[in-house]
Design a protein around this motif. Structure first.
Motif, mmCIF file in Angstrom:
data_model
loop_
_atom_site.group_PDB
_atom_site.id
_atom_site.type_symbol
_atom_site.label_atom_id
_atom_site.label_comp_id
_atom_site.label_asym_id
_atom_site.label_seq_id
_atom_site.Cartn_x
_atom_site.Cartn_y
_atom_site.Cartn_z
ATOM 1 N N UNK A 123 33.180 14.981 10.793
ATOM 2 C CA UNK A 123 33.703 16.071 10.316
ATOM 3 C C UNK A 123 32.706 16.894 9.825
ATOM 4 N N UNK A 124 32.130 18.150 10.366
ATOM 5 C CA UNK A 124 31.230 19.039 9.671
ATOM 6 C C UNK A 124 31.837 20.363 9.649
ATOM 7 N N UNK A 125 33.178 20.327 9.630
ATOM 8 C CA UNK A 125 33.950 21.835 9.485
ATOM 9 C C UNK A 125 33.702 22.509 7.878
ATOM 10 N N UNK A 126 33.198 21.576 7.009
ATOM 11 C CA UNK A 126 33.120 22.065 5.776
ATOM 12 C C UNK A 126 34.156 21.822 4.630
ATOM 13 N N UNK A 127 35.192 20.839 5.009
ATOM 14 C CA UNK A 127 35.977 20.439 4.145
ATOM 15 C C UNK A 127 35.770 19.181 3.331
ATOM 16 N N UNK A 128 34.616 18.510 3.632
ATOM 17 C CA UNK A 128 34.099 17.366 2.959
ATOM 18 C C UNK A 128 32.808 18.117 2.150
ATOM 19 N N UNK A 129 32.876 17.590 0.754
ATOM 20 C CA UNK A 129 31.695 17.906 -0.063
ATOM 21 C C UNK A 129 30.922 16.838 -0.480
ATOM 22 N N UNK A 130 29.705 17.221 -0.711
ATOM 23 C CA UNK A 130 28.725 16.200 -1.169
ATOM 24 C C UNK A 130 28.054 16.762 -2.454
ATOM 25 N N UNK A 131 27.415 15.740 -3.184
ATOM 26 C CA UNK A 131 26.837 16.123 -4.691
ATOM 27 C C UNK A 131 25.742 14.970 -4.903
ATOM 28 N N UNK A 132 24.729 15.292 -5.268
ATOM 29 C CA UNK A 132 23.573 14.468 -5.620
ATOM 30 C C UNK A 132 24.067 14.051 -6.769
ATOM 31 N N UNK A 133 24.228 12.459 -6.861
ATOM 32 C CA UNK A 133 24.373 11.677 -8.097
ATOM 33 C C UNK A 133 23.452 10.752 -8.366
ATOM 34 N N UNK A 134 23.145 10.857 -9.860
ATOM 35 C CA UNK A 134 22.211 9.786 -10.313
ATOM 36 C C UNK A 134 22.956 8.292 -10.246
ATOM 37 N N UNK A 135 22.062 7.202 -10.291
ATOM 38 C CA UNK A 135 22.536 5.760 -10.267
ATOM 39 C C UNK A 135 23.663 5.591 -11.271
ATOM 40 N N UNK A 136 23.579 5.903 -12.455
ATOM 41 C CA UNK A 136 24.364 5.582 -13.276
ATOM 42 C C UNK A 136 25.939 5.922 -13.349
ATOM 43 N N UNK A 137 26.174 6.691 -12.247
ATOM 44 C CA UNK A 137 27.418 7.199 -11.947
ATOM 45 C C UNK A 137 28.036 6.762 -10.783
ATOM 46 N N UNK A 138 27.025 5.710 -10.215
ATOM 47 C CA UNK A 138 27.627 4.906 -9.013
ATOM 48 C C UNK A 138 29.030 4.075 -9.295
ATOM 49 N N UNK A 139 29.730 3.927 -8.490
ATOM 50 C CA UNK A 139 30.964 2.917 -8.678
ATOM 51 C C UNK A 139 31.090 2.273 -7.339
#
Length: 682
Positions: A123-139
């Motif tokens: 899906x490249x329609x723009x409905x999916x968002x991304x965000x650079x996330x530091x490791x301390x926020x990984x789950x």
């Protein structure tokens, strides 16, 4: 009947095989337990609290990026949270099989989902968002559905990034997006699958990886500088301090992105002398002049085998720098010997001459009967500088992570008359005062020592002695804060169970104070791009605490240097200096890049391209290596070095580049001003 007997026989052989493996692991755990309790400086008691810590470290060792385990796996694993201490005490080792099985299943699950994605549109329609996330926020992923969604997002992002990397023209990509995306997606998925298969098929497989992850967790719960080594890891570690062989001097590793990156550059090697290679550079390809070895989906071991081939005397390396730029560097193997200087002294020309020596590490030569290493090399270079009547000396220990403590002791003795240089405390609490027994010093004029956040261990040992004797002004940033000594111990006499690098002693300043978890605090602080970064010893889990010890032999320090006036002048210069103002801006940008979440953007060609450009601009600003930076100093070689360079054209070219880089360095420039003020005041 025959069939039943055959099945029973196979079952027995299978059980015997597993039993043998478990017996080996049990022996390793038991031997490690005994070695830690007997030799570690401050072993943690085996109780519930330690068990919890081992558990957390074990999970981190197995799945640092939280890519594989699901939350349901963690819920299942949580039953062991308070049991590891009992497992170790009672020599119950079968618990490890569960972790081996689950990790293997989860890696295979990732592979199967990636295989399935080959046939599914993204899906490249723009409905999916991304965000650079530091490791301390990984789950961990909530469930398989969340894992599937995460993989789709990751593959989509990597596919777009590959398209942009292969062709920066967005318009051209748009015109042929369907075809290009299909090809790029297949390559990205194949690479991801390859990395996972490489993980499964690594030396010893998942079985060995998980077991050694547990052994590592058990050692590291005692302190972050202790670790478990198999035979290969032990040899690699020792070669980082000393190396005598034909080599390019490049040690590589696989980074978190699956890329082959430079993890270490051996002092005195061809790569070290070349000056263009840096740690964390990513290898793209290697050419031997006849063919190109493209680095795609291969193991780090394969890279080392390729580099170590006898016929590969000269190679061309294509590398990607931290700022994203590509460079091609030709390199010829050299015979690395500590008898040949891995350091070089330079002159700073002004109204008077000043000396400058960069100390990359406290290297030594374990094999040499002379033990010739850093101290002997530095004495040789300092002798050359003194022949040219230097009025003062700058010793640069920035990014010096330490090395041989014996070299640090001997180097300290070069600059003081005689007396104690440190106090070492053993596990039993006994103190041993380390002394410089040689009367007189090799060099008695003023010294400035440059340090930064990554100066650690042996470099801190040396700087502390110089500071306590008022022998040098310490300039730069507060150091790493490691005040312990490690040794490598075999877990058994036959050395079949492995080794452990274990903290066996703590060392203290001659005042009885310690810089453990505090660092060496500079006399004159300079802004650093790493200010406030959580990279010090005190930021590591289970770091030893700071304390002090009794002094039995008092040191006789020189007269105090009178820092206040010199510091005031430095502060005034730094406040006016545009270069140091830029360092503060770099620190702000770099800190945000490493520790803060980025802005959200869409999983589309345009949005990812814009985000890539923003990131490249930030990285370019942080790691700017503009050759047009002004020359702040007049740096030259000693006469002796110039004579040597006359017979080595390649070294001469590299030397010219090094001189220019040093002359552009704002920290060396400020260190020279401080040194001049120190000389004037004296």
């Amino acid at each position: 009947m025959i069939r039943l007997l055959l099945v029973a026989l196979i079952f027995c052989v299978s059980c015997f095989g597993y039993s043998q493996q478990d017996t080996l692991f049990c022996k390793q755990v038991s031997a490690l337990n005994s070695t830690i309790e007997t030799n570690h400086f401050a072993p943690k008691p085996l109780n519930d609290s330690t068990s919890i810590s081992i558990y957390k470290l074990f999970l981190k060792e197995m799945d640092a990026e939280k890519d594989y385990f699901l939350k349901s796996d963690i819920t299942s694993f949580n039953r062991d949270e308070f049991k590891f201490d009992d497992y170790i005490k009672k020599k119950q080792c079968l618990f490890i099989d569960k972790y081996i099985s689950v990790l293997e299943q989860k890696i295979k699950l990732n592979i199967s989902k990636l295989e399935a994605l080959k046939q599914k549109p993204l899906n490249y329609s723009g409905t999916i968002t991304l965000q650079r996330t530091p490791k301390k926020f990984y789950s961990y992923f909530e469930n398989e559905t969340a894992l599937d969604k995460g993989l789709r997002k990751r593959i989509g992002y990597l596919t777009i990034v590959k398209l942009i990397d292969d062709n920066a023209d967005i318009t051209s990509i748009k015109k042929n997006f369907k075809t290009l995306e299909k090809e790029a997606k297949q390559l990205v998925i194949e690479n991801e699958i390859c990395l996972l298969n490489e993980f499964l098929n690594k030396d010893g497989g998942i079985d060995r990886f998980v077991k050694e992850s547990f052994l590592n967790a058990y050692v590291k719960v005692n302190d972050p500088n202790s670790t478990f080594f198999n035979s290969t890891e032990k040899l690699t570690y020792q070669n980082r301090l000393s190396k005598n062989q034909m080599s390019f001097g490049i040690i590589t590793t696989k980074n978190n992105n699956g890329e082959i990156a430079i993890s270490h550059i051996v002092p005195g090697s061809a790569a070290f002398e070349n000056g263009k290679f840096e740690e964390d550079d990513v290898l793209q390809s290697i050419s031997n002049g006849k063919s190109v070895f493209t680095i795609h989906c291969i193991s780090n071991a394969d890279i080392q085998l390729y580099l170590n081939k006898e016929e590969h005397k000269t190679l061309s390396f294509s590398i990607k720098k931290k700022n994203g730029t590509l460079q091609d560097i030709k390199l010829t193997k050299s015979n690395i010997k500590v008898e040949n200087n891995a350091i070089r002294g330079y002159l700073i020309r002004d109204a008077s001459n000043y000396g400058y020596i960069k100390i990359p590490s406290f290297y030594t030569n374990y094999e040499s009967p002379n033990g010739r290493g850093l101290t002997a090399d530095l004495a040789k270079e300092l002798y050359k500088l003194q022949k040219q009547n230097i009025e003062g000396l700058i010793l640069d220990l920035r990014f010096n992570g330490g090395g041989s403590m014996q070299e640090a002791i001997e180097l300290s003795g070069m600059f003081i008359d005689r007396g104690p240089v440190a106090i070492i405390k053993s596990k039993a609490g006994e103190n041993f005062t380390v002394k410089d027994r040689k009367r007189g010093s090799f060099y008695s004029k003023p010294i400035v020592i440059l340090l930064n956040d990554y100066s650690a261990s042996a470099s801190e040992f040396f700087a502390a002695a110089m500071q306590d004797y008022n022998r040098a002004l310490i300039v730069g940033s507060t150091t790493y804060g490691k005040s312990s000594a490690q040794t490598i111990l075999p877990l058994d006499e036959d050395k079949t169970l492995g080794f452990t690098k274990l903290t066996i002693e703590a060392f203290y300043r001659v005042t009885g104070k310690s810089h453990q978890a505090i660092g060496i605090i500079p006399d004159i602080k300079l802004p650093s791009m790493y200010d406030n970064f959580k990279t010090a010893e005190s930021d590591k889990a289970h770091a030893l605490q700071n304390d002090s010890t009794q002094v039995t032999l008092k040191h006789l320090s020189l007269k105090k240097l009178g820092i206040a006036n010199i510091n005031a002048k430095s502060v005034a210069r730094v406040l006016k200096d545009e270069n140091f103002k830029r360092v503060l801006d770099i620190n702000t940008a770099f800190y945000a890049l490493v520790y803060k979440k980025g802005t959200k953007y869409k999983l589309t060609l345009e949005s990812i391209s814009a985000e890539q450009k923003r990131r490249q601009e930030t990285l370019g600003f942080i790691f700017d290596t503009d050759d047009n930076f002004p020359l702040l100093l007049k740096m030259t070689n000693t006469k002796s070095t110039n004579e040597i360079l006359e017979y080595n054209t390649e070294d001469k070219e590299q030397n010219t580049a090094v001189l220019k880089s040093l002359a552009q360095d704002i920290y060396i420039n400020e260190a020279q001003h401080i040194l001049k003020d120190l000389i004037t005041q004296n």
